[in-house]
Enzyme design. Sequence first.
Site, short mmCIF file in Angstrom:
data_model
loop_
_atom_site.label_atom_id
_atom_site.label_comp_id
_atom_site.label_asym_id
_atom_site.label_seq_id
_atom_site.Cartn_x
_atom_site.Cartn_y
_atom_site.Cartn_z
N CYS A 252 -16.27 -57.52 -59.73
CA CYS A 252 -16.70 -58.61 -58.71
C CYS A 252 -17.04 -58.02 -57.49
O CYS A 252 -16.01 -57.65 -56.75
CB CYS A 252 -15.56 -59.75 -58.59
SG CYS A 252 -15.88 -60.98 -57.20
N CYS B 118 -15.39 -60.27 -54.56
CA CYS B 118 -13.92 -60.21 -54.08
C CYS B 118 -13.17 -59.96 -55.21
O CYS B 118 -13.12 -58.69 -55.63
CB CYS B 118 -13.55 -61.65 -53.72
SG CYS B 118 -14.23 -63.09 -54.59
N SER B 119 -12.57 -60.74 -55.98
CA SER B 119 -11.83 -60.37 -57.17
C SER B 119 -11.77 -61.23 -58.13
O SER B 119 -10.76 -61.29 -58.89
CB SER B 119 -10.35 -60.11 -56.48
OG SER B 119 -9.94 -61.13 -55.95
N CYS B 120 -12.88 -61.89 -58.44
CA CYS B 120 -12.92 -62.78 -59.59
C CYS B 120 -12.67 -61.87 -60.93
O CYS B 120 -13.20 -60.99 -61.34
CB CYS B 120 -14.34 -63.32 -59.71
SG CYS B 120 -14.57 -64.44 -58.21
FE FE Z 1 -14.74 -62.78 -56.73
#
Ligand code: FE
Length: 220
Positions: free
Chosen positions: A121, A124-126
């Site tokens: 991602c 961010c951190s999906c």
């Molecule tokens: Fe994300």
Amino acid sequence: MNSEHGHGHHRAGPDPRTESHLTPEQTQALEARVQALEAVLVAKGFVSPATLDALASLYEHDIGPMNGAKVVARAWVDPAYKQRLLTDATAAIAELGFGGLQGEHMVVVENTPTVHNVVVCTLCSCYPWPVLGLPPTWYKSAAYRSRVVIDPRGVLREFGLELPESVEVRVWDSSAELRYMVLPERPAGTEGMSEAELAALVTRDAMIGVAKVCVKSDRA
Ligand code: FE
């Protein structure tokens, strides 16, 4: 947890391979911040400590890469299931009882002898929680998020995965709308294994695409 993009909630790690790169002092400071935040949320009545404990326990014991591993093993032994998984991953994953928060819109991409897929991602951190649990620290690091797009082969090499030039590398950018999981290649020499035995071989990293699945005896 924040599934939105662009909120600046990331921490840069010096090395994308390092799972835990915080010093004890940094960890202590982080824990103090989390506790302070939790205290405010509880005091304002937004969350209850029991709910937080239940959520933490859920992700520690019941939701994690073992779910994704079962999906992968089923796809390896059942060609019709694999076809459904590649066509409509959300529905096929739900067939095994997995789904929900952060896994509402899943896409599974298949590794083959000529194509290697890796998931990131960039913003961010999906991450697909129902099948992989919570993301590892390196997945959230700025180093991994930026470099895997620019130099996927270089990053994979740092994870110990050397891919021949003939293999096409595809990088998939997960988002709040769509989350990717890799269907790794079934390793040679596993023909006689049961579905459960196969599932035990499948690692989180293989489903992100930074590793291959190996038979246990081959592992370092
Ligand atoms: Fe994300």
